[in-house]
Design a protein around this motif. Structure first.
Motif, PDB file in Angstrom:
ATOM      1  N   GLY A  36       0.792  -1.172   0.084  1.00  0.00           N
ATOM      2  CA  GLY A  36      -0.195  -0.069   0.035  1.00  0.00           C
ATOM      3  C   GLY A  36       0.775   1.220  -0.194  1.00  0.00           C
ATOM      4  O   GLY A  36       1.934   1.256   0.302  1.00  0.00           O
ATOM      5  N   ALA A  37       0.333   2.257  -0.182  1.00  0.00           N
ATOM      6  CA  ALA A  37       0.753   3.658  -0.285  1.00  0.00           C
ATOM      7  C   ALA A  37       0.216   4.826   0.226  1.00  0.00           C
ATOM      8  O   ALA A  37      -1.175   4.516  -0.275  1.00  0.00           O
ATOM      9  N   ASP A  45      -8.103  11.045  -4.491  1.00  0.00           N
ATOM     10  CA  ASP A  45      -6.944  10.727  -4.462  1.00  0.00           C
ATOM     11  C   ASP A  45      -6.798   8.823  -4.690  1.00  0.00           C
ATOM     12  O   ASP A  45      -5.803   8.494  -4.838  1.00  0.00           O
ATOM     13  N   VAL A  46      -8.218   8.520  -4.780  1.00  0.00           N
ATOM     14  CA  VAL A  46      -8.243   6.777  -4.899  1.00  0.00           C
ATOM     15  C   VAL A  46      -7.572   6.522  -6.282  1.00  0.00           C
ATOM     16  O   VAL A  46      -6.757   5.701  -6.452  1.00  0.00           O
ATOM     17  N   GLY A  47      -7.822   7.531  -7.057  1.00  0.00           N
ATOM     18  CA  GLY A  47      -7.234   7.282  -8.699  1.00  0.00           C
ATOM     19  C   GLY A  47      -5.581   7.342  -8.677  1.00  0.00           C
ATOM     20  O   GLY A  47      -5.315   6.827 -10.066  1.00  0.00           O
ATOM     21  N   ASP A  50      -3.472   3.631  -9.041  1.00  0.00           N
ATOM     22  CA  ASP A  50      -3.257   3.059 -10.264  1.00  0.00           C
ATOM     23  C   ASP A  50      -1.928   3.793 -10.988  1.00  0.00           C
ATOM     24  O   ASP A  50      -1.007   2.927 -11.272  1.00  0.00           O
ATOM     25  N   ALA A  51      -1.819   4.931 -10.720  1.00  0.00           N
ATOM     26  CA  ALA A  51      -0.640   5.858 -11.414  1.00  0.00           C
ATOM     27  C   ALA A  51       0.363   5.519 -10.531  1.00  0.00           C
ATOM     28  O   ALA A  51       1.702   5.247 -11.217  1.00  0.00           O
ATOM     29  N   PHE A  52       0.427   5.155  -9.413  1.00  0.00           N
ATOM     30  CA  PHE A  52       1.494   5.095  -8.234  1.00  0.00           C
ATOM     31  C   PHE A  52       2.161   3.365  -8.699  1.00  0.00           C
ATOM     32  O   PHE A  52       3.242   3.231  -9.129  1.00  0.00           O
ATOM     33  N   GLY A  53       1.332   2.604  -8.996  1.00  0.00           N
ATOM     34  CA  GLY A  53       1.596   1.336  -9.614  1.00  0.00           C
ATOM     35  C   GLY A  53       2.428   1.347 -10.962  1.00  0.00           C
ATOM     36  O   GLY A  53       3.287   0.553 -11.041  1.00  0.00           O
ATOM     37  N   ALA A  54       1.763   2.079 -11.639  1.00  0.00           N
ATOM     38  CA  ALA A  54       2.378   2.318 -12.988  1.00  0.00           C
ATOM     39  C   ALA A  54       3.872   2.868 -12.985  1.00  0.00           C
ATOM     40  O   ALA A  54       4.635   2.431 -13.757  1.00  0.00           O
ATOM     41  N   PRO A  59       2.039  -4.086 -10.320  1.00  0.00           N
ATOM     42  CA  PRO A  59       0.498  -3.794 -10.218  1.00  0.00           C
ATOM     43  C   PRO A  59       0.299  -2.554  -9.033  1.00  0.00           C
ATOM     44  O   PRO A  59       1.247  -1.960  -8.533  1.00  0.00           O
ATOM     45  N   ALA A  60      -0.773  -2.036  -9.202  1.00  0.00           N
ATOM     46  CA  ALA A  60      -1.457  -1.183  -8.207  1.00  0.00           C
ATOM     47  C   ALA A  60      -1.388  -1.530  -6.956  1.00  0.00           C
ATOM     48  O   ALA A  60      -1.519  -2.860  -6.605  1.00  0.00           O
ATOM     49  N   PRO A  61      -1.329  -0.550  -5.794  1.00  0.00           N
ATOM     50  CA  PRO A  61      -1.605  -1.211  -4.526  1.00  0.00           C
ATOM     51  C   PRO A  61      -2.751  -1.859  -4.523  1.00  0.00           C
ATOM     52  O   PRO A  61      -3.663  -1.368  -4.918  1.00  0.00           O
TER      53      PRO A  61
END
Length: 89
Positions: A36-37, A45-47, A50-54, A59-61
């Motif tokens: 997680g992050a 901020d939920v969106g 996915d950007a963080f995982g990319a 994969p996304a958190p």
């Protein structure tokens, strides 16, 4: 037994063992761990997950944790629907 009389099977056996050791398959990679992050606490901020995982190249958190202000009960409760975006994630 005289070492010079082993015949052609001894070197062939050694070569076979060396070849099998050199061609052994690498172990399969383990499944990705859940991580997680903290990306913010607003529903928008939920969106960013996915950007963080990319950005990490994977994969996304899959672990979410939201910090809500705890200075008074009304802040802990949050506005109606405040956590809906996180709950649907």
């Amino acid at each position: 037994m005289n070492p010079s009389r082993r015949g052609p099977l001894a070197p062939a056996a050694v070569l076979l063992l060396l070849a099998s050791a050199c061609t052994a398959r690498a172990p399969e990679p383990a499944a990705a761990s859940a991580y997680g992050a903290y990306v913010g606490y607003e529903p928008a901020d939920v969106g960013r997950l996915d950007a963080f995982g990319a950005w990490l190249g994977g994969p996304a958190p899959r672990v979410g944790h939201v910090y809500l202000p705890g200075d008074r009960w009304s802040n802990i409760e949050g506005a109606p629907g405040y956590l809906e975006a996180w709950a649907s994630w």
